[in-house]
Design a protein around this motif. Structure first.
Motif, PDB file in Angstrom:
ATOM      1  N   LYS A  37       0.860  -1.192   0.000  1.00 33.50           N
ATOM      2  CA  LYS A  37       0.000   0.000   0.000  1.00 33.50           C
ATOM      3  C   LYS A  37       0.893   1.238   0.000  1.00 33.50           C
ATOM      4  O   LYS A  37       1.852   1.342   0.745  1.00 33.50           O
ATOM      5  CB  LYS A  37      -0.902  -0.002   1.236  1.00 33.50           C
ATOM      6  N   SER A  38       0.567   2.191  -0.892  1.00 30.45           N
ATOM      7  CA  SER A  38       1.309   3.440  -0.981  1.00 30.45           C
ATOM      8  C   SER A  38       0.357   4.518  -1.493  1.00 30.45           C
ATOM      9  O   SER A  38      -0.849   4.436  -1.281  1.00 30.45           O
ATOM     10  CB  SER A  38       2.536   3.274  -1.884  1.00 30.45           C
ATOM     11  N   GLY A  39       0.896   5.539  -2.149  1.00 31.75           N
ATOM     12  CA  GLY A  39       0.053   6.598  -2.695  1.00 31.75           C
ATOM     13  C   GLY A  39       0.666   7.970  -2.524  1.00 31.75           C
ATOM     14  O   GLY A  39       1.885   8.118  -2.368  1.00 31.75           O
ATOM     15  N   ARG A  40      -0.209   8.970  -2.530  1.00 32.79           N
ATOM     16  CA  ARG A  40       0.214  10.352  -2.329  1.00 32.79           C
ATOM     17  C   ARG A  40      -0.940  11.105  -1.664  1.00 32.79           C
ATOM     18  O   ARG A  40      -2.088  10.632  -1.687  1.00 32.79           O
ATOM     19  CB  ARG A  40       0.610  10.997  -3.654  1.00 32.79           C
ATOM     20  N   PRO A  41      -0.671  12.259  -1.059  1.00 29.77           N
ATOM     21  CA  PRO A  41      -1.716  12.955  -0.299  1.00 29.77           C
ATOM     22  C   PRO A  41      -2.959  13.248  -1.142  1.00 29.77           C
ATOM     23  O   PRO A  41      -2.862  13.605  -2.313  1.00 29.77           O
ATOM     24  CB  PRO A  41      -1.032  14.243   0.145  1.00 29.77           C
ATOM     25  N   HIS A  42      -4.101  13.107  -0.486  1.00 27.26           N
ATOM     26  CA  HIS A  42      -5.370  13.409  -1.143  1.00 27.26           C
ATOM     27  C   HIS A  42      -5.799  14.847  -0.874  1.00 27.26           C
ATOM     28  O   HIS A  42      -6.908  15.234  -1.219  1.00 27.26           O
ATOM     29  CB  HIS A  42      -6.464  12.447  -0.658  1.00 27.26           C
ATOM     30  N   TYR A  43      -4.920  15.626  -0.271  1.00 29.28           N
ATOM     31  CA  TYR A  43      -5.183  17.021   0.081  1.00 29.28           C
ATOM     32  C   TYR A  43      -4.078  17.884  -0.524  1.00 29.28           C
ATOM     33  O   TYR A  43      -3.046  17.372  -0.978  1.00 29.28           O
ATOM     34  CB  TYR A  43      -5.223  17.185   1.605  1.00 29.28           C
ATOM     35  N   ASP A  44      -4.302  19.190  -0.540  1.00 29.02           N
ATOM     36  CA  ASP A  44      -3.336  20.092  -1.170  1.00 29.02           C
ATOM     37  C   ASP A  44      -2.037  20.146  -0.374  1.00 29.02           C
ATOM     38  O   ASP A  44      -2.051  20.312   0.851  1.00 29.02           O
ATOM     39  CB  ASP A  44      -3.913  21.510  -1.276  1.00 29.02           C
ATOM     40  N   VAL A  45      -0.928  20.024  -1.092  1.00 26.56           N
ATOM     41  CA  VAL A  45       0.407  20.139  -0.485  1.00 26.56           C
ATOM     42  C   VAL A  45       1.284  20.936  -1.443  1.00 26.56           C
ATOM     43  O   VAL A  45       0.970  21.097  -2.624  1.00 26.56           O
ATOM     44  CB  VAL A  45       1.043  18.751  -0.228  1.00 26.56           C
ATOM     45  N   GLY A  46       2.397  21.407  -0.937  1.00 25.49           N
ATOM     46  CA  GLY A  46       3.338  22.137  -1.768  1.00 25.49           C
ATOM     47  C   GLY A  46       4.106  21.216  -2.694  1.00 25.49           C
ATOM     48  O   GLY A  46       4.120  19.982  -2.518  1.00 25.49           O
ATOM     49  N   ASP A  47       4.772  21.806  -3.677  1.00 20.13           N
ATOM     50  CA  ASP A  47       5.500  21.011  -4.667  1.00 20.13           C
ATOM     51  C   ASP A  47       6.548  20.080  -4.063  1.00 20.13           C
ATOM     52  O   ASP A  47       6.669  18.921  -4.511  1.00 20.13           O
ATOM     53  CB  ASP A  47       6.157  21.938  -5.698  1.00 20.13           C
ATOM     54  N   PRO A  48       7.345  20.522  -3.062  1.00 17.94           N
ATOM     55  CA  PRO A  48       8.362  19.599  -2.523  1.00 17.94           C
ATOM     56  C   PRO A  48       7.747  18.333  -1.927  1.00 17.94           C
ATOM     57  O   PRO A  48       8.281  17.232  -2.119  1.00 17.94           O
ATOM     58  CB  PRO A  48       9.061  20.439  -1.452  1.00 17.94           C
ATOM     59  N   TRP A  81       4.739  17.094  -2.726  1.00 16.27           N
ATOM     60  CA  TRP A  81       4.124  16.361  -3.837  1.00 16.27           C
ATOM     61  C   TRP A  81       5.168  15.540  -4.588  1.00 16.27           C
ATOM     62  O   TRP A  81       4.953  14.356  -4.891  1.00 16.27           O
ATOM     63  CB  TRP A  81       3.433  17.343  -4.767  1.00 16.27           C
ATOM     64  N   GLU A  82       6.307  16.157  -4.876  1.00 16.83           N
ATOM     65  CA  GLU A  82       7.360  15.450  -5.601  1.00 16.83           C
ATOM     66  C   GLU A  82       7.929  14.302  -4.779  1.00 16.83           C
ATOM     67  O   GLU A  82       8.168  13.199  -5.298  1.00 16.83           O
ATOM     68  CB  GLU A  82       8.464  16.441  -5.986  1.00 16.83           C
ATOM     69  N   ALA A  83       8.129  14.544  -3.490  1.00 19.11           N
ATOM     70  CA  ALA A  83       8.638  13.482  -2.627  1.00 19.11           C
ATOM     71  C   ALA A  83       7.634  12.339  -2.525  1.00 19.11           C
ATOM     72  O   ALA A  83       8.016  11.156  -2.518  1.00 19.11           O
ATOM     73  CB  ALA A  83       8.944  14.039  -1.235  1.00 19.11           C
ATOM     74  N   SER A  84       6.354  12.675  -2.463  1.00 20.02           N
ATOM     75  CA  SER A  84       5.315  11.648  -2.377  1.00 20.02           C
ATOM     76  C   SER A  84       5.262  10.804  -3.648  1.00 20.02           C
ATOM     77  O   SER A  84       5.080   9.580  -3.584  1.00 20.02           O
ATOM     78  CB  SER A  84       3.949  12.299  -2.135  1.00 20.02           C
ATOM     79  N   ASN A  85       5.402  11.438  -4.793  1.00 28.67           N
ATOM     80  CA  ASN A  85       5.444  10.679  -6.039  1.00 28.67           C
ATOM     81  C   ASN A  85       6.649   9.748  -6.072  1.00 28.67           C
ATOM     82  O   ASN A  85       6.568   8.628  -6.597  1.00 28.67           O
ATOM     83  CB  ASN A  85       5.451  11.627  -7.239  1.00 28.67           C
ATOM     84  N   ASP A  86       7.770  10.200  -5.511  1.00 26.42           N
ATOM     85  CA  ASP A  86       8.950   9.334  -5.444  1.00 26.42           C
ATOM     86  C   ASP A  86       8.686   8.116  -4.565  1.00 26.42           C
ATOM     87  O   ASP A  86       9.137   7.005  -4.878  1.00 26.42           O
ATOM     88  CB  ASP A  86      10.147  10.121  -4.902  1.00 26.42           C
ATOM     89  N   VAL A  87       7.970   8.325  -3.456  1.00 28.86           N
ATOM     90  CA  VAL A  87       7.615   7.199  -2.580  1.00 28.86           C
ATOM     91  C   VAL A  87       6.754   6.204  -3.343  1.00 28.86           C
ATOM     92  O   VAL A  87       6.974   4.987  -3.300  1.00 28.86           O
ATOM     93  CB  VAL A  87       6.879   7.701  -1.322  1.00 28.86           C
ATOM     94  N   MET A  88       5.753   6.718  -4.055  1.00 25.96           N
ATOM     95  CA  MET A  88       4.848   5.852  -4.808  1.00 25.96           C
ATOM     96  C   MET A  88       5.603   5.079  -5.886  1.00 25.96           C
ATOM     97  O   MET A  88       5.372   3.878  -6.085  1.00 25.96           O
ATOM     98  CB  MET A  88       3.725   6.693  -5.409  1.00 25.96           C
ATOM     99  N   LYS A  89       6.498   5.733  -6.583  1.00 23.92           N
ATOM    100  CA  LYS A  89       7.280   5.054  -7.613  1.00 23.92           C
ATOM    101  C   LYS A  89       8.150   3.952  -7.005  1.00 23.92           C
ATOM    102  O   LYS A  89       8.346   2.891  -7.617  1.00 23.92           O
ATOM    103  CB  LYS A  89       8.147   6.071  -8.356  1.00 23.92           C
TER     104      LYS A  89
END
Length: 280
Positions: free
Chosen positions: A128-139, A141-149
């Motif tokens: 299980k992974s993903g990224r925030p379902h709420y608004d966050v700043g670019d840093p 967001w980018e870190a979250s996408n890296d986690v998901m990848k």
């Protein structure tokens, strides 16, 4: 009236909290309503242990979930499996404690590495992974996408599916492409809390009648879930454990027999490699 056991009935995304919530009582409710199989996703670390910032916290959360699954399997007509990983909102908890987004990313990826051990060695079925379902700043967001990848990489390495907790929407083709680029087939990426129509990953549709009707009419692979969170302060949230069996009964009454088989036999086999009929 409960759903007849002429087909397995799977809740694809549900949480159990044996220490603070209903735990096995919720599983018994599911089974009495006609449910047969569960995918039990670990609750966020801070709801069971603490804000996960080291391996020991993640392991404790995963072991709690595995124990709950073992007990659930004892009372189900079929069985349950653990889905283990790191909730994407952890990044906000960590940065709130002073970690930078890259530091938080590394901690979360390390937590996924631990989860992947349980998948590779058993008993966990998926990540299980993903990224925030709420608004966050670019840093963030980018870190979250890296986690998901990273989760996709681990899914490819272990041959397992990855359930995603993300923002709402219907177009996740880019996310599916990220998975494919890392060797994980898009069909093995599952968007939890999905609407009835979805592009890219496999939809795990919240058991709402309107959305299920859309999914049935789309005639695409999909799963069903409640996202029951087993929180004593929010009883029944998101949907109660009886909901999926009751919706299956409604779908049968509406003539959606093909969609029932899609959600509870064919898609689980294609996504997770599990034969629910053989485990009844």
């Amino acid at each position: 009236m409960t759903a007849e056991l002429d087909t397995p009935i799977l809740d694809n995304h549900l949480h159990l909290d044996p220490d603070h919530g209903r735990g096995i009582d919720a599983v018994e409710d599911f089974a009495r309503a006609g449910g047969t199989h569960l995918l039990v996703v670990n609750k966020p670390s801070w709801m069971l242990e603490d804000v996960g910032d080291d391996e020991a916290v993640f392991r404790a959360v995963f072991e709690t979930t595995i124990d709950a699954v073992e007990r659930a399997s004892e009372v189900l007509p079929g069985r349950a499996w653990p889905v283990l990983g790191v909730h994407p909102a952890l990044i906000s908890k960590l940065t709130g404690r002073g970690y930078t987004p890259p530091e938080a990313r590394d901690i979360m990826q390390a937590g996924l590495d631990v989860a992947a051990e349980y998948v590779a060695d058993g008993p966990a079925l998926a990540l299980k992974s993903g990224r925030p379902h709420y608004d966050v700043g670019d840093p963030i967001w980018e870190a979250s996408n890296d986690v998901m990848k990273h989760a996709f990489e681990l899914g490819a390495e272990t041959g397992s599916a990855v359930q995603l907790h993300t923002e709402s929407g219907q177009d996740f083709t880019e996310v599916a492409e990220w998975a494919e680029e890392r060797g994980l087939p898009a069909k093995r990426v599952v968007k939890h809390y999905s609407e009835g129509r979805l592009d890219g990953p496999t939809a795990s549709v919240l058991a709402d009648r309107d959305e299920l009707e859309i999914a049935a009419e789309e005639a695409e692979p999909f799963l069903m879930e409640t996202d029951f969170i087993d929180d004593p302060d929010r009883p029944g949230a998101v949907l109660g454990p009886k909901t999926v069996p009751r919706r299956v009964e409604w779908m049968r009454e509406e003539g959606y027999d093909d969609a029932i088989r899609t959600a509870h036999v064919e898609t689980p086999a294609a996504v997770y490699g599990i034969d629910l009929e053989a485990t009844l």
